[in-house]
Design an enzyme around this catalytic site. Structure first.
Site, PDB file in Angstrom:
ATOM      1  N   TYR A 178      48.542   7.567 -81.891  1.00  0.00           N
ATOM      2  CA  TYR A 178      47.625   6.484 -82.260  1.00  0.00           C
ATOM      3  C   TYR A 178      48.262   5.629 -83.357  1.00  0.00           C
ATOM      4  CZ  TYR A 178      43.904   9.052 -79.783  1.00  0.00           C
ATOM      5  OH  TYR A 178      43.149   9.702 -78.848  1.00  0.00           O
ATOM      6  N   SER A 213      35.232   8.499 -75.134  1.00  0.00           N
ATOM      7  CA  SER A 213      34.610   7.363 -74.445  1.00  0.00           C
ATOM      8  C   SER A 213      33.125   7.656 -74.120  1.00  0.00           C
ATOM      9  CB  SER A 213      35.377   7.058 -73.148  1.00  0.00           C
ATOM     10  OG  SER A 213      35.278   5.705 -72.826  1.00  0.00           O
ATOM     11  N   PRO A 214      32.357   8.170 -75.111  1.00  0.00           N
ATOM     12  CA  PRO A 214      30.974   8.577 -74.843  1.00  0.00           C
ATOM     13  C   PRO A 214      30.040   7.403 -74.577  1.00  0.00           C
ATOM     14  CG  PRO A 214      31.411   8.688 -77.189  1.00  0.00           C
ATOM     15  CD  PRO A 214      32.719   8.357 -76.533  1.00  0.00           C
TER      16      PRO A 214
END
Length: 315
Positions: free
Chosen positions: A61, A207-208
């Site tokens: 990241y 990715s909720p």
């Protein structure tokens, strides 16, 4: 706020995790244009103020920047912070030593001596066998540099394999981090949820909010125009938005009842599955406060079932 044990004997963490993929990432998230270090520091502080001290990152990241920011911010607080990060099984990594070396670099960037949860970012390991990989991770647990081992994007079978190799070394697999939301329920139909329950593995749900679809911001009638990767995502097309309308409508209706936003209801639905921790990605303090509104209350059984029913097309 009921905290959750990762796996059977891992660290005890908050039921919501803060995702830091966007921290330092120019490629996908426009870091440096819309937001910078100041906003990220505010987001970090807002999370601790809301009682959320569990953060998920990865060595890739922001090319290491995400871990570096967390390391810096942790140095500036007395409060305990729990970090989950990830190892990428890249093509040139094919020995146990390469796992150890990558961990050393993550520990340096994070400025800690132990990582609470160290996860394998994806199962495709090129030349690194699962056996070599899991044994290297078990070695690091014994050395005390990792508190718990996790995997990410593993199928039911791959998770079972990893679990077995670790168990032979007396280490329990704690986590499988997977894509999971009301609009992405494939892990249920593919047996991942059932296998995780059987093995005592906690699911971290990335990715909720389905890239923002579950916030209710994007509808057929709204003026909100999808940007970036969303522009080419068919789910954001007129047909895609029509398909999700019944889900959004139900989220709104429960939101009105509890004085919550559709996004907060969607996150609460995931938490109510039990042994599932949503990872809510944030860039600002406002994002954190919004997501924190998913905690401290509960949907009832009937509401959980209604949401289950309306989202079945995404199984």
């Amino acid at each position: 706020m009921e905290n959750i044990t990762l796996g059977q004997n891992g660290p005890v963490v908050t039921p919501l995790c803060i995702g830091t993929w966007a921290w330092g990432d120019k490629l996908f998230w426009n870091y440096g244009n819309d937001y910078g270090p100041e906003q990220l520091k505010e987001a970090f502080t807002a999370a601790l103020q809301a009682g959320i001290n569990f953060f998920d990152t990865a060595e890739v990241y922001g090319m290491g920047l995400s871990e570096k920011f967390l390391g810096q911010f942790m140095q500036q607080t007395q409060q305990p912070v729990q970090i989950a990060t990830k190892f990428g099984p890249l093509p040139w990594r094919f020995t146990g030593q390469s796992v150890s070396d990558a961990l050393t670099q993550s520990l340096k960037r994070l400025q800690v001596e132990q990582i609470d949860l160290y996860q394998v970012h994806w199962p495709f390991a090129f030349f690194l066998s699962q056996k070599t990989l899991m044994n290297a991770l078990a070695d690091e647990v014994k050395r005390g540099r990792i508190a718990a081992v996790g995997v990410s994007n593993y199928s039911a079978e791959q998770m079972r394999d990893a679990h077995q190799i670790l168990a032979d070394r007396g280490v329990l697999l704690a986590v499988n981090q997977v894509r999971y939301s009301l609009l992405s329920r494939q892990i249920e139909s593919k047996g991942i949820v059932a296998t995780a329950r059987e093995l005592g593995v906690t699911l971290l749900a990335y990715s909720p909010l389905a890239q923002g679809l579950l916030t209710g911001k994007y509808t057929i009638d709204s003026a909100e125009i999808p940007t970036g990767a969303r522009k080419i995502d068919p789910r954001f097309s007129k047909e895609g938005l029509q398909k999700i309308a019944p889900v959004i409508s139900l989220l709104r209706s429960f939101g009105e009842k509890y004085d919550r936003t559709p996004a907060q209801v969607a996150l609460n639905w995931l938490i109510s599955q039990g042994n599932v921790i949503p990872i809510a990605g944030v860039k600002t303090a406002e994002h954190v406060r919004q997501n924190a509104g998913a905690l401290g209350w509960k949907l009832n059984e009937d509401e959980i079932q209604e949401l289950e029913k309306v989202s079945r097309p995404w199984l």
